[in-house]
Design an enzyme around this catalytic site. Structure first.
Site, short mmCIF file in Angstrom:
data_model
loop_
_atom_site.label_atom_id
_atom_site.label_comp_id
_atom_site.label_asym_id
_atom_site.label_seq_id
_atom_site.Cartn_x
_atom_site.Cartn_y
_atom_site.Cartn_z
N ARG A 62 71.78 18.76 29.63
CA ARG A 62 70.90 19.92 29.63
C ARG A 62 69.59 19.65 28.89
NH1 ARG A 62 74.55 24.19 30.84
NH2 ARG A 62 73.02 25.76 30.35
N HIS A 119 41.24 23.79 63.90
CA HIS A 119 40.42 22.58 64.01
C HIS A 119 41.23 21.37 64.46
CE1 HIS A 119 36.95 24.63 62.39
NE2 HIS A 119 37.73 25.12 61.45
#
Ligand code: M6R
Length: 604
Positions: A27, A503
């Site tokens: 952890r 585009h």
């Protein structure tokens, strides 16, 4: 993130505590400690850094016969990672370990100091043990004093406390932070903040509910609920598989980490917000002196968070900002000028390309800052300054909670710089600080949302590609959504600015092209909507994510109504993470360890 263990029994208490802490190592922590009460005397050891340091310190310490012990791994929040700040914290004759945050610790500390109590640490935790000892003087027994104490605490906690006045007892309380208790046939009793330390020791366990408190002694187990009603423990058999226990019931670490985001952001914010300003104790006041530009450099997900920063920095802090992909930057002979603050972003702090750019910036004499999740990593050691993201250990290769914490830090930084540069009105800074406090709520995963995404995922397992599209800061989120999906599903996905589709990429539009459209209500909604309509008119399959109904979509994922686009950002982030996860699980992939990828890329 912090971890707790506790033990009452006849076995080798020291070894049991140290082994338990080892199981919590994953952890993350920066110091550790144990306190053992045996034959009426306490022994206490603390060490900064890895557990081997604590093992070294305790190598001559022997426990024999019945003892009571508590242990802790600390991930620094209030106060630096020093031995004095490491838990367990001592009063006159009691020790405490604690996970969480005591929100009213400053007031309690002030009162205790006025009563001549001497504090050794900068932590919020230390008030618990002193408050307990103060109450003990006016109580008939230790449990009464403990009960009074926890009633005086505001905030979140998992607490274990031992005291010489009840030398065969551990007092406990849980509110907001996880804690469980385990027993076995040999009469031993264990506590921990997650299952793993208990595997192989306890046979069955009781998970405490919020508000539970009580004590466990050699012969007694007393648990009271939040209404102070005595309750019986509800024992369940403990899993025998450590890896699955670490996953806390989730199918994958990635899923667990998505769910953890709400909680880790609380850690990221902790101690860094006041009503009207952002506090970064780790930064020197003069870090922005003489700085006219910020350059951000990173890879992968961290690069996407850097792109988000560029929108926030220019919009709020009014400072010129550019963003670079580290692997490109290092070979392109970039211009580096001394009025530029060079910021690297990295979950691991070890990514070779990013580390190299940090070295380049240092060699060029630039001020450097790292935004990182791993203390003591190579980048943290090298940079002039560090802001830790406090996401806790991230195990899934696909980064989730690290990204959430990075963007949160950048949002805070933009306000921090805005205050220095006077580029935002103070009322606006105050407003945004209150929005920051709402991020944890925006990141909570609802069952309903997760179930919807699980169902929806079956419609997105094929096709010739995905386009995640968004405008402004939702463009980096689109990039991140696409990266998540391709990393773990192996499907082709691209992130694109919504306005740029016409585009070129719009040529790909057909029903087998999946568009995941990010449509925030509070940022360029109409413009983004038109771009999605252009794709819909060309028969692309649209999955829209918004808080506003959108009838041109084939699938619609509704997020909560928010008051600001940044909260919409976090809500949508969870959606794209979960959607990628569910698609990939359906495809049968190991989402925690996707093919060809490593968690920490320490090669060029
Ligand atoms: O540890 P870092 O943040 O420096 O890592 C950078 C990238 O390798 C990392 O973000 C990668 O893209 C992840 N797999 C993303 O999920």
């Amino acid at each position: 993130m912090c971890g707790i263990v506790g033990y009452l029994g006849e076995k080798n208490t020291k070894e049991i505590l140290l082994d338990g802490l080892k199981e919590l190592e994953y952890r993350g922590y920066d110091s550790a400690g144990i306190a053992v009460l045996q034959n009426g005397e306490f022994s206490n050891y603390k060490a900064i850094g890895k557990l081997v340091n604590l093992e070294e310190k305790t190598k001559d310490f022997i426990t024999k016969g019945f003892a009571v012990g508590i242990g802790h791994t600390r991930w620094a929040t209030h106060g630096k990672p020093t031995e004095l700040n490491a838990h367990p914290h001592l009063g006159e004759s009691s020790y405490v370990v604690h996970n969480g945050i005591i929100e009213n610790y400053a007031e309690l500390k002030k009162e205790l100091i006025a009563d001549d109590v001497c504090f050794l640490s900068q932590t919020d935790t230390e008030v618990i043990v002193h408050q307990f000892e103060k109450n003990l003087k006016f109580s008939t027994n230790a449990f009464e004093a403990f009960n009074k104490t926890i009633n005086e605490l505001d905030g979140a906690y998992a607490i274990l406390l031992t005291t010489k006045s009840e030398p065969q007892t551990i007092f406990f309380a849980k509110r907001g932070s996880p804690m469980l208790f385990g027993v076995n046939n040999e009469g031993e009793k264990y506590f921990a903040s997650s299952d793993t330390p208990l595997i192989g020791h306890a046979k069955e366990v009781n998970y405490f509910e919020d508000g539970d408190y009580g004590y466990v002694s050699k012969n007694e187990i007393v648990i009271l609920d939040k209404n102070s009603k005595q309750i019986k423990p509800i024992y369940i058999e403990l899993s025998k598989n450590k890896l699955s226990a670490q996953k806390d019931g989730y199918r994958f670490f990635m899923e667990k980490e998505i769910y953890e985001q709400s909680a880790v952001i609380l850690d990221t914010l902790m101690g860094r917000l006041s009503d009207d300003e952002i506090i970064f104790d780790e930064l020197d006041n003069n870090i922005f002196e003489g700085i006219n530009e910020i350059k951000l450099c990173a890879c992968g997900t961290s690069y996407h968070s850097a792109l988000s920063a560029s929108y926030l920095f220019e919009r709020y802090a009014k400072i010129r900002t550019s963003v670079e992909i580290a692997s490109e930057f290092r070979y392109r002979e970039p211009i580096m000028e001394k009025d530029t603050l060079f910021i690297v972003i990295s979950q691991s702090g070890e990514t070779a390309d990013t580390l190299e750019t940090l070295k380049m910036a240092k060699n060029a004499g630039l001020k450097t800052l790292v935004i990182c999740n791993v203390d003591n990593s190579s980048m943290v050691r090298l940079a002039d300054a560090t802001i830790l993201t406090r996401a806790g250990i991230e195990k899934g290769v696909a980064s989730t909670k690290a990204f959430a914490t990075q963007v949160t830090i950048f949002w805070m930084m933009s306000l921090y710089i805005a205050k220095i540069k006077n580029s935002l009105k103070s009322e606006e800074i105050t407003r945004q600080i209150s929005l920051l406090r709402e991020i944890p709520a925006s990141l909570k995963v609802s069952n309903e949302m997760h179930e919807k995404l699980k169902r929806l995922s079956k419609r997105y397992l094929h096709g010739h590609g995905f386009f995640f599209i968004g405008r402004d800061i939702f463009y980096p989120l689109a990039l991140e959504g696409a990266l998540k999906l391709k990393e773990i599903s192996y499907l082709h996905a691209e992130g694109y600015p919504s306005g740029e589709m016409k585009h070129g990429p719009i040529a790909l539009a057909d029903p087998e092209l999946f568009t995941i459209a990010l449509l925030p209500e509070h940022l360029h909604y109409e413009k983004s909507k038109s771009n999605v309509e252009e794709l819909s008119a060309r028969d692309s399959t649209i999955c829209a994510i918004s808080s506003k109904e959108f009838d041109k979509a084939d699938d619609f994922i509704s997020i909560s109504k928010c008051t600001d686009y940044m909260l919409e950002f976090f809500e949508m982030m969870v959606v794209v993470q979960l959607l990628s996860l569910e698609i990939s699980i359906r495809l049968g992939n190991d989402v925690d360890m996707p093919r060809n990828l490593a968690k920490s890329v320490t090669v060029e």
